[in-house]
Enzyme design. Structure first.
Site, mmCIF file in Angstrom:
data_model
loop_
_atom_site.group_PDB
_atom_site.id
_atom_site.type_symbol
_atom_site.label_atom_id
_atom_site.label_comp_id
_atom_site.label_asym_id
_atom_site.label_seq_id
_atom_site.Cartn_x
_atom_site.Cartn_y
_atom_site.Cartn_z
ATOM 1 N N ASN A 22 15.085 2.102 35.489
ATOM 2 C CA ASN A 22 13.976 2.934 35.003
ATOM 3 C C ASN A 22 13.851 4.209 35.832
ATOM 4 O OD1 ASN A 22 12.272 1.851 32.676
ATOM 5 N ND2 ASN A 22 12.667 0.009 33.895
ATOM 6 N N LYS B 112 5.832 -5.344 45.161
ATOM 7 C CA LYS B 112 4.712 -5.573 46.073
ATOM 8 C C LYS B 112 3.418 -5.099 45.447
ATOM 9 C CE LYS B 112 7.102 -7.289 49.343
ATOM 10 N NZ LYS B 112 6.944 -8.703 49.717
ATOM 11 N N ASN C 174 2.341 1.278 35.679
ATOM 12 C CA ASN C 174 3.406 0.271 35.793
ATOM 13 C C ASN C 174 3.994 0.002 34.420
ATOM 14 O OD1 ASN C 174 5.021 -1.797 37.016
ATOM 15 N ND2 ASN C 174 3.607 -3.329 36.215
ATOM 16 N N HIS D 87 5.784 -3.104 32.288
ATOM 17 C CA HIS D 87 5.980 -4.559 32.320
ATOM 18 C C HIS D 87 6.799 -4.968 31.097
ATOM 19 C CE1 HIS D 87 5.036 -8.666 33.467
ATOM 20 N NE2 HIS D 87 4.877 -8.911 32.171
ATOM 21 N N ASP E 111 -0.687 -6.890 36.923
ATOM 22 C CA ASP E 111 -0.588 -6.771 35.461
ATOM 23 C C ASP E 111 -1.921 -6.794 34.728
ATOM 24 O OD1 ASP E 111 2.196 -6.730 35.781
ATOM 25 O OD2 ASP E 111 2.321 -8.910 35.652
HETATM 26 C C1 GRF Z 1 11.911 -3.668 34.358
HETATM 27 O O1 GRF Z 1 12.152 -4.636 33.392
HETATM 28 C C2 GRF Z 1 10.428 -3.366 34.456
HETATM 29 O O2 GRF Z 1 9.747 -3.562 33.264
HETATM 30 C C3 GRF Z 1 9.972 -4.395 35.442
HETATM 31 O O3 GRF Z 1 11.015 -4.534 36.355
HETATM 32 C C4 GRF Z 1 12.239 -4.170 35.745
HETATM 33 C C5 GRF Z 1 12.850 -3.118 36.603
HETATM 34 O O4 GRF Z 1 14.147 -2.804 36.196
HETATM 35 N N1 GRF Z 1 8.698 -4.028 36.017
HETATM 36 P P1 GRF Z 1 14.872 -1.559 36.823
HETATM 37 O O5 GRF Z 1 14.931 -1.800 38.336
HETATM 38 O O6 GRF Z 1 14.087 -0.337 36.497
HETATM 39 O O7 GRF Z 1 16.241 -1.550 36.237
#
Ligand code: GRF
Length: 211
Positions: free
Chosen positions: A14, A91, A107, A109, A150
């Protein structure tokens, strides 16, 4: 241009995707800092190789939790951070940081909250639980961060149909592709349009389209 810090603990897909969205002009922001708790995380390597400042701050390495919070707040101030995007960050965000960035910590999720969220629900654990549950629809939730895992106000959700998926890994792959589509879009919307948070709901003003 808004300066964002990306907080990440692992792979960093991401983070890479947000960086790419910035390069392509889809997201008008700068990633001014990557914060990780894990010095060995691939995301740390990637950010360094792209010359993005990285700070590794691990709360477990501090004997005094107050000092950790102070160091984190100082670091964010030092890099003039305005918004924080969590991307696989493992964390809890300290209350003092949440107070310092009201409705400016986001965030992503990999499920449709409030289902399949909370402590321990991260990474493949989420997709395994979704798979076991038999649910035919999962998705992506982008939400503000509050002091509970969350549970902050929900900004955006995108459903993902997983009727045909035969393993948690297949679900993970489908969901991640959608994460990459929506996270830059939603961040861009947040940075450029006024919004209102009412309880757990987030409203954009009427002229702006849903991300
Ligand atoms: C993703 O699936 C995100 O939704 C979750 O942790 C994962 C992180 O993946 N919070 P990356 O490290 O961004 O590939």
């Amino acid at each position: 241009m808004t300066t964002i810090a990306v907080f990440a603990s692992g792979r960093g897909s991401n983070f890479m995707n947000l960086y790419q969205a910035i390069q392509e002009g889809q997201l008008t922001a700068t990633i001014g800092l990557v914060v990780s708790n894990n010095p060995g995380a691939p995301v740390v390597q990637t950010a360094r190789s792209w010359n993005i400042p990285v700070r590794v701050l691990s709360p477990t390495r501090y004997t005094d939790p107050q000092q950790y919070e102070t160091d984190l707040l100082h670091t964010l101030a030092e890099f003039h951070i305005e918004w924080i995007a969590l991307a696989g960050y493992m964390k809890k965000i300290p209350a003092s940081v949440i107070r310092q960035f009201p409705n400016r910590i986001v965030n992503i999720h990999p499920a449709l909250l409030p289902a399949f969220g909370g402590k321990g629900m991260y990474g493949m654990h989420v997709h395994e639980a979704v798979f076991q549950s038999g649910a035919q629809v999962t998705g992506v939730t982008i939400h503000f961060v509050n002091e509970e895992y969350d549970q902050g106000a929900i900004i955006f959700q995108e459903p993902v149909v997983i009727r045909e998926c035969r393993s948690p890994e297949e679900i993970a792959e489908k969901v991640l592709a959608v994460e990459h589509q929506v996270y830059p879009r939603v961040l861009q919307q947040l940075l450029t349009h006024p919004f209102e948070v009412v309880g757990k709901r987030v409203y954009f003003n009427q002229e702006s389209e849903t991300p």
